[in-house]
Design a protein around this motif. Structure first.
Motif, mmCIF file in Angstrom:
data_model
loop_
_atom_site.group_PDB
_atom_site.id
_atom_site.type_symbol
_atom_site.label_atom_id
_atom_site.label_comp_id
_atom_site.label_asym_id
_atom_site.label_seq_id
_atom_site.Cartn_x
_atom_site.Cartn_y
_atom_site.Cartn_z
ATOM 1 N N MET A 292 -10.726 -10.891 -5.164
ATOM 2 C CA MET A 292 -9.460 -11.539 -5.489
ATOM 3 C C MET A 292 -9.691 -12.949 -6.012
ATOM 4 O O MET A 292 -9.112 -13.918 -5.523
ATOM 5 C CB MET A 292 -8.547 -11.570 -4.264
ATOM 6 N N ALA B 297 0.834 -1.210 0.000
ATOM 7 C CA ALA B 297 0.000 0.000 0.000
ATOM 8 C C ALA B 297 0.866 1.256 0.000
ATOM 9 O O ALA B 297 0.546 2.239 -0.665
ATOM 10 C CB ALA B 297 -0.934 0.005 1.203
ATOM 11 N N PRO C 255 -4.018 -5.301 6.805
ATOM 12 C CA PRO C 255 -4.526 -4.155 6.061
ATOM 13 C C PRO C 255 -3.399 -3.313 5.470
ATOM 14 O O PRO C 255 -2.294 -3.265 6.011
ATOM 15 C CB PRO C 255 -5.274 -3.347 7.124
ATOM 16 N N GLY C 256 -3.697 -2.663 4.357
ATOM 17 C CA GLY C 256 -2.760 -1.733 3.749
ATOM 18 C C GLY C 256 -3.405 -0.365 3.618
ATOM 19 O O GLY C 256 -3.160 0.556 4.403
ATOM 20 N N ARG C 257 -4.331 -0.247 2.637
ATOM 21 C CA ARG C 257 -4.965 1.034 2.317
ATOM 22 C C ARG C 257 -5.565 1.713 3.539
ATOM 23 O O ARG C 257 -5.363 2.905 3.764
ATOM 24 C CB ARG C 257 -6.073 0.800 1.272
ATOM 25 N N HIS D 148 -4.390 -18.792 4.949
ATOM 26 C CA HIS D 148 -4.453 -17.378 4.615
ATOM 27 C C HIS D 148 -5.579 -17.192 3.604
ATOM 28 O O HIS D 148 -5.723 -18.003 2.698
ATOM 29 C CB HIS D 148 -3.114 -16.959 4.004
ATOM 30 N N HIS E 129 -7.196 -13.798 1.643
ATOM 31 C CA HIS E 129 -7.488 -12.382 1.359
ATOM 32 C C HIS E 129 -8.407 -12.413 0.147
ATOM 33 O O HIS E 129 -7.966 -12.593 -0.967
ATOM 34 C CB HIS E 129 -6.184 -11.647 1.058
ATOM 35 N N GLY F 155 -6.415 -8.334 4.114
ATOM 36 C CA GLY F 155 -6.676 -6.900 4.261
ATOM 37 C C GLY F 155 -7.966 -6.572 3.526
ATOM 38 O O GLY F 155 -8.881 -7.389 3.491
ATOM 39 N N SER G 80 -11.583 -6.731 -1.443
ATOM 40 C CA SER G 80 -11.304 -5.503 -0.712
ATOM 41 C C SER G 80 -12.439 -4.506 -0.858
ATOM 42 O O SER G 80 -13.255 -4.591 -1.770
ATOM 43 C CB SER G 80 -9.970 -4.895 -1.151
#
Ligand SMILES: *Cc1c(COP(=O)(O)O)cnc(C)c1O
Length: 359
Positions: free
Chosen positions: A137, A43, A241-243, A167, A169, A208, A172
């Motif tokens: 995703m 991010a 998380p990133g954003r 995992h 993800h 995230g 988003s």
């Protein structure tokens, strides 16, 4: 930040509000309780940002060998998790020593086995519905149940590979309640599967993708609800998380070069462009902004940069006060997927400067 942003030596500039970022990260950390927090470096991997986040996160998630090398150099002691499709031989050679590697396919697992010991989460791509997601995703990410079962066979033959968990993800841009429901569905599938395959203290990384609403800059993801809900899952839960961690604490600040009206449309031409801040183009939104040096009755205009392409638009048909060359505009919410996803060299204009605001 306003006063600071109008007195810079040069424009355009990225201003990173490290003081604000620090308190935002601390509040997320507190809301998550027992859930582990890894920051997704993709991010925004800026070294000052990583250093600011470090005391408030449990680790950093990286998506390439380049990110891994950068994070290790910037924060030598931090825990790391390495994910992402299409890992090269060089990347796997680096990665078999990270704290957790997120395996994307049975063949990647087999290649990893040849490198010695490693600590693994299998990335699952379960057929779960992801309502209202900005980005799903699906596609090449992770493994379906058949591929996961194939991995289980491989793991049984390779004791040097330690399976710790799953995992996932999956999407988003979702709110806390939606993400929580998804996390419970993942847990319902993953925990019995891991138990069947002999994993005693299962780990669940639910990824995230926490929503960031660029049309409502004041709103925040409900970390309290998410953290409280995740703590009910009987596993070691981790998020990455990133954003939602860094988006709010970066500004791209620049000045007006020209104002013109063509075929009835008013354009404000700004120094720089979307080769520095690609976010509005990739997301297809108007980048939120503040006019710092002018006020008055707004009239519609389109904010563009200096690139020779009609796609170089920051915000279309927005209300701005009367502007003249030299006025300064700050694009807000430019702290994630902004500078680092932009095509910097297109047209060979000068690069922005970077300013770190410590409060
Ligand atoms: C990109 C990514 C993240 C971070 O996503 P955000 O939308 O920035 O929160 C986390 N995990 C994985 C595997 C990713 O690819």
């Amino acid at each position: 930040m306003n006063e600071h942003a109008t007195r810079l030596d040069s424009y355009p500039a990225y201003i990173y509000d490290l003081a604000g970022l620090k308190s935002h990260a601390a509040s997320i950390r507190a809301a998550l309780g027992p859930t582990e927090l890894f920051y997704a470096a993709k991010a925004n991997p800026d070294a000052e940002i990583l250093r600011t986040l470090a005391p408030h996160v449990d680790g950093i998630e990286v998506s390439s060998g380049g990110e891994l090398t950068h994070v290790r150099k910037t924060l030598p002691k931090i825990r790391t998790a390495f994910g992402g499709p299409g890992k090269t031989a060089e990347e796997l050679a680096l990665a078999h020593r990270v704290d957790r590697i997120h395996v994307e396919s049975p063949s990647e697992l087999a290649r990893l086995a040849a490198l010695g010991s490693s600590n693994i989460l299998l990335r699952a791509n379960l057929p779960l519905k992801t309502p209202n997601a900005a980005l799903t995703m699906s596609g090449p990410f992770g493994m379906d149940e058949d591929a996961l079962n194939e991995c289980a066979y491989l793991l049984a033959d390779h004791p040097q590979l330690t399976l710790h968990g799953v995992h996932a993800h999956l999407a988003s841009g979702m709110d806390a309640r939606t993400m929580l429901k998804l996390a419970y569905r993942i847990a319902e599938w993953a925990l019995p599967w891991l138990k069947d395959h002999g994993v005693d203290n299962p780990e669940l990384n639910v990824g995230g993708g926490m929503a960031v609403d660029y049309s409502r800059p004041q709103t925040r993801f409900d970390w309290e609800t998410y953290g409280a809900g995740l703590s009910l899952i009987p596993a070691k839960v981790r998020v990455e998380p990133g954003r939602s961690m860094t988006a709010y604490h970066g500004w791209y600040v620049t000045d007006v070069l020209d104002v013109k009206t063509t075929h009835g449309e008013t354009y404000i031409i700004l120094r720089g462009g979307t080769h520095h801040l690609r976010t509005p183009v990739t997301k297809g939104h108007n980048q939120p902004f503040k006019v710092l040096t002018a006020s008055g009755i707004g009239s519609p205009a389109t904010l563009v940069g200096q690139l020779c392409t009609p796609k170089d638009v920051f915000a279309r048909n927005v209300l701005v006060p009367p502007l003249t060359p030299g006025d300064i505009i700050a694009f807000t919410m430019a702290g994630a997927y902004a500078w680092n996803i932009s095509h910097h060299d297109f047209l060979m204009h000068p690069k922005p400067s970077f300013v770190y605001w410590e409060g």
